[in-house]
Enzyme design. Structure first.
Site, short mmCIF file in Angstrom:
data_model
loop_
_atom_site.label_atom_id
_atom_site.label_comp_id
_atom_site.label_asym_id
_atom_site.label_seq_id
_atom_site.Cartn_x
_atom_site.Cartn_y
_atom_site.Cartn_z
CG HIS A 49 -2.03 0.91 1.13
ND1 HIS A 49 -1.86 2.26 1.21
CD2 HIS A 49 -3.34 0.70 0.91
CE1 HIS A 49 -3.04 2.83 1.06
NE2 HIS A 49 -3.95 1.91 0.87
CE1 TYR B 94 -5.29 8.81 8.14
CE2 TYR B 94 -4.12 9.21 6.08
CZ TYR B 94 -4.24 8.54 7.28
OH TYR B 94 -3.32 7.59 7.63
N PRO C 222 -3.90 5.95 17.85
CG PRO C 222 -6.04 5.09 17.52
CD PRO C 222 -5.21 5.86 18.49
CE LYS D 190 4.68 6.45 12.52
NZ LYS D 190 5.13 6.04 11.21
CE1 TYR E 20 -0.06 7.76 7.27
CE2 TYR E 20 0.57 6.88 5.14
CZ TYR E 20 -0.39 7.09 6.11
OH TYR E 20 -1.67 6.63 5.92
#
Ligand code: APR
Length: 409
Positions: free
Chosen positions: A89, A219, A311, A315, A406
Site C-alpha cells: 500500500h 483521511y 492510533p 504506529k 508516515y
C-alpha cells in the site's frame, strides 16, 4: 497465598514452581516477536497469555506494517504469511471541503511502502512459528504479580485456566502485556517518569464487511468531525468516525454509520462508499503514554506496555515489533556473549524512536481534527489546520518529511 510483592520467599507446597530464562508476559505482536527471536537463538523462554488462543487469533486490531517491521519479520523467518497474503500500500488521500489530494508515498521520502496484513493474521502466524520452534506458550494463564525485579532472580505468579496459582522463576521478565498489563505495576513508584496526554478526541472504530471503497487510505476532514478509511482485507475495511467522548457505540446503527461516513467523506462529490454490515464498533479515546526509562532492574517493557500511542498514525504494532527486536538482540548479547551493555541501554535505544513516533502521531491528530465551535480560538485553530493541509498539498519537502515519518519508524 504467595509471599507479597518484592518480598521473595518460599512458595507453599501445593503450588508448582518452575523456571526459565526469559519470562514473557503477553502474546501480542511484542511478546510473540520477542519469543520467536529468542527461541531461534537458543534462549529458553516462556510466554504467558491471559486469553485463549482462539481469542488472540481473532482479535482485530491494526494492519499497516511499516517497511522496518516487514524487514524484521523477513530476516527472522516470520514473514511467509504476510509476503503471501499481505498487500502493498503506497497512497494516502486527504479530503476536505476545499480540496482532495493524493500522496503516493512510494515516490516520496525514502520510497517505502506499507504492507497491509491484519494484525490477528500476523499473531496467528507468530504463534504457529513459535510453537514450531519448540517454544512454550501457555494460554488462559494470567500473570497476577511480577516480583523481585530489582534482584537477579525475578519471579512471577500466574493463574491458569483451572484457577491454580503457579510460580515461575526467571532471569529476566519481558513485560509485553499491553496497555492494561500488570508488568509495569512492578516498577517502584518514583523510579520512572510517566508522560501522559489525553488528546480529548475519540473515534468510533468500525470494521465493515465490505471491500475497500478506494485504493488509498483516506483521511476526511469535515466540520462534523474526522472520518477515515483503511483497507484490511479483500472483504473487510476499517473506518473511523470522530465521535463525542463517552459515546455509546451501540447508539450507532449501521444506517447512521453509513450516512455519516458518506457525508464526511463527501460521497456526493467523490463517489459512494461500498457498504456492508458493520462487524465491530467500539470507541477509542486518543491517548498517549510514555514511560522513561522502559526498564527497571530485570524487567523490560515492550510495545503498548512501554508506550501507548494514539492510533492516528498506525504506529503501535510497528513500535512493538521494533522494540522486541532491540530487546531480543540485547538479551542474546547478555546471555550468549556476556555483554550487558545493549541491555543497559535498551531504553536509550528505544525512547528517541518512541518519541519521534509520538511527535508524528500528535502532528497527525492536529492535522485531522479541528476544534468544534465558533469562538475565536476554535476558528483560529481550524485556520491553522487548513494551512497545515495546504502545506502538505503544495510543498514537496513537506511531503518527503511526511512520507518518511508516515511509513518509517
Ligand atoms: N497476563 C498475561 N497476559 C496478559 C496480561 C496478564 N496479566 N495482561 C495482558 N495480557 C496479554 C493480552 O491479552 C494481549 O494478548 O498481553 C497481550 C498484549 O498484546 P497487545 O495488546 O497486542 O500489545 P503489544 O504486543 O504491545 O502490541 C502493540 O499496537 O496496534 C497496536 O494496540 C495495538 O496490539 C497492538 C499494539
Amino acid at each position: 497465598m504467595f509471599p507479597s510483592r518484592h518480598e521473595g520467599g518460599d512458595v507453599p507446597d501445593h503450588s508448582s514452581v518452575d523456571s526459565t530464562t526469559v519470562l514473557i508476559v503477553g502474546a501480542g505482536p511484542a511478546g510473540l516477536v520477542l519469543g520467536n527471536l529468542l527461541k531461534a537463538a537458543g534462549v529458553d523462554c516462556l510466554i504467558l497469555e491471559r486469553q485463549s488462543r482462539a481469542y488472540v487469533e481473532r482479535r482485530a486490531r491494526a494492519g499497516f506494517l511499516a517497511a522496518n517491521t516487514v524487514r524484521i519479520l523477513e530476516e527472522n523467518g516470520l514473514a511467509a504469511g504476510l509476503l503471501r497474503d499481505g498487500r502493498q500500500h503506497d497512497t494516502c488521500l486527504f479530503r476536505s471541503e476545499h480540496a482532495e489530494f493524493e500522496l503516493k508515498y512510494s515516490g516520496l521520502g525514502r520510497g517505502e511502502v506499507h504492507t497491509v496484513y491484519p494484525q490477528q493474521d500476523l499473531v496467528r502466524d507468530l504463534i504457529a512459528e513459535f510453537l514450531d520452534r519448540g517454544g512454550e506458550l501457555r494460554f488462559e494463564t494470567a500473570v497476577a504479580e511480577v516480583n523481585d525485579i530489582g534482584s537477579d532472580r525475578p519471579w512471577i505468579v500466574c493463574r491458569n485456566a483451572d484457577g491454580e496459582l503457579q510460580r515461575w522463576n526467571g532471569r529476566y521478565v519481558a513485560g509485553c502485556d499491553g496497555r492494561h498489563g500488570v508488568s509495569r505495576q512492578a516498577v517502584p513508584v518514583g523510579a520512572v517518569r510517566q508522560y501522559r496526554r489525553d488528546h480529548g478526541i475519540s473515534w468510533l472504530a468500525l470494521l465493515a464487511e465490505a471491500p475497500q471503497s478506494m485504493a488509498a487510505v483516506a483521511y476526511a476532514i469535515h466540520d462534523e468531525g474526522f472520518a477515515g478509511h483503511m483497507a484490511r482485507s479483500a472483504s473487510v475495511t476499517r473506518y473511523y468516525l470522530q465521535c463525542a467522548r463517552g459515546e455509546d457505540p451501540q447508539g450507532w446503527s449501521d444506517r447512521r454509520i453509513w450516512d455519516e461516513l458518506q457525508l464526511r467523506m463527501q460521497a456526493d462529490r467523490y463517489g459512494p462508499l461500498h457498504q456492508g454490515p458493520i462487524l465491530e464498533r467500539r470507541v477509542v479515546d486518543m491517548a498517549s503514554h510514555v514511560m522513561d526509562p522502559i526498564q527497571y532492574g530485570r524487567l523490560f517493557l515492550v510495545g503498548d506496555a512501554a508506550s501507548l500511542i494514539s492510533p492516528s498514525a498506525a504506529k503501535g504494532a510497528n513500535l512493538a515489533v521494533m522494540e522486541a527486536e532491540i530487546l531480543a538482540k540485547a538479551l542474546i548479547a547478555d546471555l550468549r556473549d556476556d555483554d550487558e551493555r545493549p541491555l543497559a541501554r535498551y531504553s536509550e535505544d528505544c525512547l528517541p524512536r518512541i518519541w519521534r513516533a509520538q511527535e508524528f502521531s500528535h502532528w497527525m491528530i492536529n492535522l485531522l481534527h479541528g476544534p468544534a465551535g465558533n469562538d475565536d480560538e476554535a476558528v483560529f485553530l481550524r485556520a491553522l489546520q487548513r494551512a497545515r493541509l495546504e502545506s502538505l498539498r503544495n510543498s514537496r519537502r513537506h511531503q518527503d518529511h511526511f512520507a518518511e515519518n508516515y511509513v518509517g519508524i
